[in-house]
Design an enzyme around this catalytic site. Structure first.
Site, PDB file in Angstrom:
ATOM      1  N   GLY A 125      -6.701   9.285  -0.051  1.00  0.00           N
ATOM      2  CA  GLY A 125      -7.555   8.855  -1.329  1.00  0.00           C
ATOM      3  C   GLY A 125      -8.927   8.251  -0.527  1.00  0.00           C
TER       4      GLY A 125
ATOM      5  N   LYS B  89      -2.064   7.788   6.329  1.00  0.00           N
ATOM      6  CA  LYS B  89      -2.479   7.526   4.987  1.00  0.00           C
ATOM      7  C   LYS B  89      -4.221   7.792   5.032  1.00  0.00           C
ATOM      8  CE  LYS B  89      -2.261   3.206   3.946  1.00  0.00           C
ATOM      9  NZ  LYS B  89      -2.319   3.702   2.529  1.00  0.00           N
ATOM     10  N   GLY B  90      -4.728   7.655   3.683  1.00  0.00           N
ATOM     11  CA  GLY B  90      -6.276   8.167   3.962  1.00  0.00           C
ATOM     12  C   GLY B  90      -6.313   9.463   2.951  1.00  0.00           C
TER      13      GLY B  90
ATOM     14  N   LYS C 164       7.680  11.489   0.138  1.00  0.00           N
ATOM     15  CA  LYS C 164       6.568  11.210   1.139  1.00  0.00           C
ATOM     16  C   LYS C 164       7.177  11.300   2.673  1.00  0.00           C
ATOM     17  CE  LYS C 164       2.958  10.660  -1.522  1.00  0.00           C
ATOM     18  NZ  LYS C 164       2.493   9.185  -1.818  1.00  0.00           N
TER      19      LYS C 164
ATOM     20  N   GLU D 113      -8.323  -0.216   3.909  1.00  0.00           N
ATOM     21  CA  GLU D 113      -6.992  -0.205   3.990  1.00  0.00           C
ATOM     22  C   GLU D 113      -6.441  -0.914   5.214  1.00  0.00           C
ATOM     23  OE1 GLU D 113      -5.495   2.946   0.906  1.00  0.00           O
ATOM     24  OE2 GLU D 113      -5.428   3.547   2.697  1.00  0.00           O
TER      25      GLU D 113
ATOM     26  N   ASP E 274       0.805  -1.103   0.057  1.00  0.00           N
ATOM     27  CA  ASP E 274      -0.056  -0.166  -0.094  1.00  0.00           C
ATOM     28  C   ASP E 274       0.821   1.106   0.059  1.00  0.00           C
ATOM     29  OD1 ASP E 274      -2.084   1.713   0.108  1.00  0.00           O
ATOM     30  OD2 ASP E 274      -3.033   0.911   1.799  1.00  0.00           O
ATOM     31  N   GLY E 275       0.451   2.496  -0.272  1.00  0.00           N
ATOM     32  CA  GLY E 275       0.946   3.702  -0.398  1.00  0.00           C
ATOM     33  C   GLY E 275       0.911   4.373   1.030  1.00  0.00           C
ATOM     34  N   ALA E 276       1.350   5.317   0.974  1.00  0.00           N
ATOM     35  CA  ALA E 276       1.349   6.411   2.247  1.00  0.00           C
ATOM     36  C   ALA E 276       1.313   7.894   1.681  1.00  0.00           C
ATOM     37  CB  ALA E 276       2.421   6.209   3.019  1.00  0.00           C
TER      38      ALA E 276
HETATM   39  C1  A5P Z   1      -5.551   6.058   0.132  1.00  0.00           C
HETATM   40  O1  A5P Z   1      -6.610   6.306   1.132  1.00  0.00           O
HETATM   41  C2  A5P Z   1      -4.312   6.372   0.714  1.00  0.00           C
HETATM   42  O2  A5P Z   1      -4.118   5.647   2.014  1.00  0.00           O
HETATM   43  C3  A5P Z   1      -3.014   6.162   0.067  1.00  0.00           C
HETATM   44  O3  A5P Z   1      -2.539   5.003   0.338  1.00  0.00           O
HETATM   45  C4  A5P Z   1      -2.401   7.432   0.091  1.00  0.00           C
HETATM   46  O4  A5P Z   1      -2.925   8.409  -0.141  1.00  0.00           O
HETATM   47  C5  A5P Z   1      -1.035   7.346  -1.028  1.00  0.00           C
HETATM   48  O5  A5P Z   1      -1.716   7.710  -2.340  1.00  0.00           O
HETATM   49  P1  A5P Z   1      -0.783   7.757  -3.509  1.00  0.00           P
HETATM   50  O6  A5P Z   1      -0.232   6.651  -3.917  1.00  0.00           O
HETATM   51  O7  A5P Z   1      -1.683   8.186  -4.643  1.00  0.00           O
HETATM   52  O8  A5P Z   1       0.053   9.207  -3.168  1.00  0.00           O
END
Ligand code: A5P
Length: 235
Positions: free
Chosen positions: A100, A97-98, A124, A106, A84-86
């Site tokens: 999006g 996170k969050g 980041k 998640e 997952d991203g952050a």
């Molecule tokens: C989604 O709700 C988020 O937790 C994403 O993991 C976080 O915003 C990272 O998104 P990007 O990869 O688009 O920067």
């Protein structure tokens, strides 16, 4: 889905190197993991030999398009790896996170996995959580203003997130999000506990002692494997 970004793409390719055939994966949401989905499809053009749980409707749609078999968290499946991203990553590998809006699903998906690896751009990284990003707090719609008032005793600047049409943004699970400014001296661990205790708060975007490493891509295509300092333990 997302504009080309060499940092993100490099991190996504590095994440695919961790995937082995037959794995059950958790796939989060956001631009970085959508790049991971693309990279999985490139690596296994005939269909990836994995199963995956998707943490957002958008991720599920993209995974289907790219031929990744989706499964549900049915209470018996244990995920081998969550990716997952952050939005922010601090020196202890604590995350916000969050951005999006998918933080609740998640967190459920990541918690169902034996390992969680973050995929993100090196940019980041922050010295302290909240330096550049507000903390998303997911709240039930019923009485949300009262919940905001109570959150206000420790986070006084909490904005209701809006959708493009200026109506409140509604998460995949039907809740609202309050984006909260974090004071410079905030203790993320204490804050996570305080928020978890408030009725009306469903979850929050602090992901603490959950990730084992972060794959951080740079514009030149290099990837740093970032792990927190010694003495640190997963929850
Ligand atoms: C989604 O709700 C988020 O937790 C994403 O993991 C976080 O915003 C990272 O998104 P990007 O990869 O688009 O920067």
């Amino acid at each position: 889905v997302s504009a080309a970004d060499p940092s993100r793409e490099a991190a996504a390719r590095a994440a695919v190197d961790l995937i082995e055939p037959e794995m059950a994966l958790g796939i989060g949401s956001g631009r970085a993991v959508w790049k991971v989905i693309d990279a999985i499809a490139e690596r296994w053009p005939g269909g990836a030999p994995v199963r995956a749980v998707a943490a957002s409707e958008r991720t599920a749609e993209l995974a289907r398009e790219r031929g990744i078999p989706l499964v549900e968290l049915d209470g018996s499946i244990e995920l081998d790896l969550a990716i997952d991203g952050a939005d922010e990553i601090d020196p202890e590998l604590r995350l916000i996170k969050g951005g999006g809006g998918a933080l609740l699903r998640e967190k459920i998906v990541i918690s169902a996995a034996r390992r969680f690896v973050v995929v993100a751009e090196d940019s980041k990284r922050v010295e302290r959580l909240g330096a550049r990003f507000r903390l998303p707090v997911e709240v039930v719609r019923f009485g949300w203003r009262e919940t905001r008032r109570r959150i206000g005793s420790f986070l006084p600047d909490a904005e209701l997130r809006s959708a493009d049409d200026d109506e409140p943004y509604v998460t995949d699970e039907g809740h609202y999000i309050l984006d909260c400014l974090l004071p410079a001296d905030v203790d993320p661990d204490g804050l996570a506990d305080d928020l978890a205790r408030l009725p009306g708060v469903v979850d929050h975007g602090l992901f603490i002692r959950m990730a084992e490493q972060a794959l951080l891509g740079s514009p030149d295509g290099s990837v740093e494997v970032f792990k927190p300092k010694a003495g640190w333990e997963l929850a």
